[in-house]
Design a protein around this motif. Structure first.
Motif, PDB file in Angstrom:
ATOM      1  N   UNK A 166     -16.360  44.435  41.139  1.00 46.70           N
ATOM      2  CA  UNK A 166     -14.956  44.280  41.563  1.00 46.70           C
ATOM      3  C   UNK A 166     -14.303  45.594  41.954  1.00 46.70           C
ATOM      4  N   UNK A 167     -14.753  46.660  41.327  1.00 44.18           N
ATOM      5  CA  UNK A 167     -14.090  47.953  41.553  1.00 44.18           C
ATOM      6  C   UNK A 167     -14.509  48.504  42.919  1.00 44.18           C
ATOM      7  N   UNK A 168     -13.810  49.521  43.413  1.00 43.27           N
ATOM      8  CA  UNK A 168     -14.141  50.048  44.740  1.00 43.27           C
ATOM      9  C   UNK A 168     -15.634  50.359  44.862  1.00 43.27           C
ATOM     10  N   UNK A 169     -16.241  49.901  45.923  1.00 39.26           N
ATOM     11  CA  UNK A 169     -17.674  50.084  46.134  1.00 39.26           C
ATOM     12  C   UNK A 169     -18.487  48.872  45.709  1.00 39.26           C
ATOM     13  N   UNK A 170     -17.891  47.979  44.959  1.00 38.44           N
ATOM     14  CA  UNK A 170     -18.606  46.800  44.453  1.00 38.44           C
ATOM     15  C   UNK A 170     -18.715  45.703  45.494  1.00 38.44           C
ATOM     16  N   UNK A 206       3.438  42.645  32.670  1.00 39.39           N
ATOM     17  CA  UNK A 206       2.154  42.182  33.191  1.00 39.39           C
ATOM     18  C   UNK A 206       1.044  42.698  32.276  1.00 39.39           C
ATOM     19  N   UNK A 207       0.198  41.782  31.807  1.00 38.92           N
ATOM     20  CA  UNK A 207      -0.769  42.129  30.747  1.00 38.92           C
ATOM     21  C   UNK A 207      -2.162  41.674  31.172  1.00 38.92           C
ATOM     22  N   UNK A 208      -2.747  42.404  32.113  1.00 44.44           N
ATOM     23  CA  UNK A 208      -4.071  42.002  32.589  1.00 44.44           C
ATOM     24  C   UNK A 208      -5.166  42.474  31.639  1.00 44.44           C
ATOM     25  N   UNK A 209      -6.342  41.952  31.793  1.00 44.71           N
ATOM     26  CA  UNK A 209      -7.566  42.486  31.159  1.00 44.71           C
ATOM     27  C   UNK A 209      -7.382  42.716  29.668  1.00 44.71           C
ATOM     28  N   UNK A 210      -6.812  41.701  29.012  1.00 46.81           N
ATOM     29  CA  UNK A 210      -6.491  41.857  27.591  1.00 46.81           C
ATOM     30  C   UNK A 210      -7.731  41.722  26.702  1.00 46.81           C
ATOM     31  N   UNK A 229     -14.371  49.668  33.207  1.00 49.14           N
ATOM     32  CA  UNK A 229     -13.160  48.965  32.775  1.00 49.14           C
ATOM     33  C   UNK A 229     -11.921  49.769  33.175  1.00 49.14           C
ATOM     34  N   UNK A 230     -11.995  51.067  32.936  1.00 49.19           N
ATOM     35  CA  UNK A 230     -10.865  51.932  33.297  1.00 49.19           C
ATOM     36  C   UNK A 230     -10.614  51.847  34.808  1.00 49.19           C
ATOM     37  N   UNK A 231     -11.694  51.865  35.580  1.00 43.35           N
ATOM     38  CA  UNK A 231     -11.541  51.763  37.044  1.00 43.35           C
ATOM     39  C   UNK A 231     -10.910  50.427  37.438  1.00 43.35           C
ATOM     40  N   UNK A 232     -11.328  49.368  36.759  1.00 40.11           N
ATOM     41  CA  UNK A 232     -10.773  48.045  37.051  1.00 40.11           C
ATOM     42  C   UNK A 232      -9.265  48.047  36.828  1.00 40.11           C
ATOM     43  N   UNK A 233      -8.850  48.569  35.696  1.00 43.98           N
ATOM     44  CA  UNK A 233      -7.415  48.600  35.367  1.00 43.98           C
ATOM     45  C   UNK A 233      -6.659  49.483  36.373  1.00 43.98           C
ATOM     46  N   UNK A 269      -8.536  52.230  19.173  1.00 41.35           N
ATOM     47  CA  UNK A 269      -7.489  51.679  20.034  1.00 41.35           C
ATOM     48  C   UNK A 269      -7.636  52.196  21.470  1.00 41.35           C
ATOM     49  N   UNK A 270      -8.011  53.457  21.568  1.00 39.66           N
ATOM     50  CA  UNK A 270      -8.090  54.070  22.902  1.00 39.66           C
ATOM     51  C   UNK A 270      -9.430  53.834  23.594  1.00 39.66           C
ATOM     52  N   UNK A 271     -10.262  52.951  23.045  1.00 43.54           N
ATOM     53  CA  UNK A 271     -11.505  52.622  23.758  1.00 43.54           C
ATOM     54  C   UNK A 271     -11.139  52.053  25.139  1.00 43.54           C
ATOM     55  N   UNK A 272     -11.609  52.729  26.176  1.00 43.48           N
ATOM     56  CA  UNK A 272     -11.373  52.290  27.563  1.00 43.48           C
ATOM     57  C   UNK A 272      -9.886  52.237  27.938  1.00 43.48           C
ATOM     58  N   UNK A 273      -9.107  53.081  27.311  1.00 46.39           N
ATOM     59  CA  UNK A 273      -7.666  53.169  27.660  1.00 46.39           C
ATOM     60  C   UNK A 273      -7.534  53.702  29.091  1.00 46.39           C
ATOM     61  N   UNK A 274      -6.765  53.035  29.923  1.00 50.01           N
ATOM     62  CA  UNK A 274      -6.701  53.430  31.340  1.00 50.01           C
ATOM     63  C   UNK A 274      -5.932  54.718  31.615  1.00 50.01           C
TER      64      UNK A 274
END
Ligand code: BMA
Length: 409
Positions: A166-170, A206-210, A229-233, A269-274
């Motif tokens: 989904x992310x750029x290049x995908x 807006x609460x995406x990717x929860x 995940x960070x790129x997705x967000x 908590x900060x695992x994959x924090x955008x």
């Protein structure tokens, strides 16, 4: 109770009305008094520097209530209840308390596929009407998205690795953009045009990717790398904000408590924090500490965990000058006596830190006849915790819709 921010905000309003003092270029009103811009008035900034004034006002209003009040929210509250469906202006919460929730949760899953109804059977056109009605009464809107996987075509609980495409290049990047476009259109459908021809958008949390630290969604841990995940967000925010010009969103980040070790709250908590530039609400989904069936800890241990987890998000929010919220919580089927006071309100009020959360939202009350399963998180008349819920409602700390101050100005 400590309330630093309302004072700061008041001071800012006073200071920034003095245009000469600050050398700012705000417009003067006809009386000659300088009018501060929204950016000057508010102490709390959003990740979107071009957020609409109403969106910024909502964020700052929630910040201003901290320590004094917490808003109560309910998912799908107006759409159906445990024992009813089809009424256009009803809510189990209101059936019990006489008031609507202050925060309305809505869910987009299925919008991206062009479905008429979301994955829980809520018609999207009707959802837009309910969103507008709640906002017009002064309520707060928050939206989640259990998006179907563009890779497998299956629902959000599918485990097919998807995010990398989904992310750029995908390979599915363009399709993913078209999925996000469906929300842009939905959001446009909520806007109104004022007499001067200006479009007014409804501010949305807006609460995406929860719950991305859990392993139940295709964007969850185990099916996507932390970086992807960070790129997705980040892509989601940049696409909506920068490419599509959507400026009415407050972005909420909401990991799940069950996958956080309290002994190392912050690192978990900060695992994959955008990143601070992409997040506005320091959220948490916490079912674990409020009677989750898999949690074998005693009630006291769970209460302690609940408070510790709230302190954890409040401290982070204070440090980052953001707001904290319990973005999802609840006890499914409400089997715990006095749940609302003993497991939610009293623990939150016991210390100064936990009570800095701005809102909490409980999940939906599935219609038992249609869904043929018992799933509900707010009481309905006659339910075992209904009386206790009235006590929760009556407490001055807890705000329902009818008790809200103006939040958008
Ligand atoms: C889950 C459950 C499901 C529902 C989903 C999306 O937690 O409530 O029944 O489909 O949320 O709303």
């Amino acid at each position: 109770m400590s309330r630093p921010y309302p004072l700061i905000r008041a001071a800012l309003v006073v200071l920034t009305t003095c245009g000469l003092l600050l050398g700012c270029d705000q417009q003067s009103s006809s009386s000659g008094t300088a009018t501060p811009t929204a950016e000057q008035r508010y102490a709390h900034k959003l990740s979107d520097k071009n957020a609409t004034p109403a969106t910024l006002a909502l964020y700052n209003s929630l910040a201003g209530l901290r320590g004094q009040h917490m808003l109560f929210g309910h998912e799908d509250s107006l759409a159906y209840g445990v024992n009813w469906e089809g009424d256009l202006d009803r809510s189990d919460v209101r059936d019990v308390t006489g008031a609507n929730p202050a925060v309305y949760g809505w869910e987009l899953g299925g919008l991206e596929l062009g479905h008429e109804k979301n994955l829980d059977g809520v018609n999207f056109k009707q959802m837009q009407e309910w969103i507008k009605a709640g906002y017009n009464r002064g309520g707060v809107v928050t939206i989640s998205w259990h998006m179907y996987s563009p890779v497998s075509g299956a629902n959000s609980w599918d485990k097919t690795p998807t995010v990398h495409e989904l992310i750029p290049g995908g390979a599915k990047h363009e399709q993913f953009k078209s999925y996000l476009d469906t929300f842009v259109v939905f959001n446009e459908g909520l806007a109104t045009t004022d007499a001067a021809g200006n479009k007014k958008y409804i501010p949305i949390i807006f609460r995406p990717w929860h719950e991305h630290n859990g392993d139940w969604f295709w964007w969850g841990k185990g099916y996507v790398s932390e970086q992807d995940y960070i790129s997705l967000w980040q892509f989601t925010v940049r696409y909506l904000r920068d490419e599509k010009g959507v400026h009415n969103l407050i972005y909420a980040y909401s990991p799940d408590r069950s996958r956080i070790d309290l002994a190392k709250f912050e690192s978990d908590y900060f695992y994959a924090y955008p990143g601070d530039e992409y997040v506005d609400v320091i959220g948490l989904d916490n079912y674990w500490d409020v009677g989750h069936q898999a949690n074998t800890a005693s009630a006291d241990e769970q209460k302690a965990g609940f408070v510790a987890s709230l302190k954890g998000i409040v401290r982070i929010a204070q440090r980052l000058n953001k707001i904290a919220a319990l973005t999802e919580t609840g006890n499914n089927r409400l089997t715990i006596p006095n749940f609302w006071t003993e497991r939610i309100l009293n623990p939150i009020l016991a210390g100064e830190e936990a009570q800095q959360i701005t809102y909490l939202m409980v999940w939906r009350n599935a219609n038992s006849a249609r869904e043929k399963s018992e799933q509900f998180f707010a009481p309905y008349p006659g339910q075992a915790t209904a009386e206790d819920f009235k006590t929760f409602f009556a407490h001055p700390f807890v705000l329902f819709e009818s008790e809200l101050p103006p939040l958008y100005q």
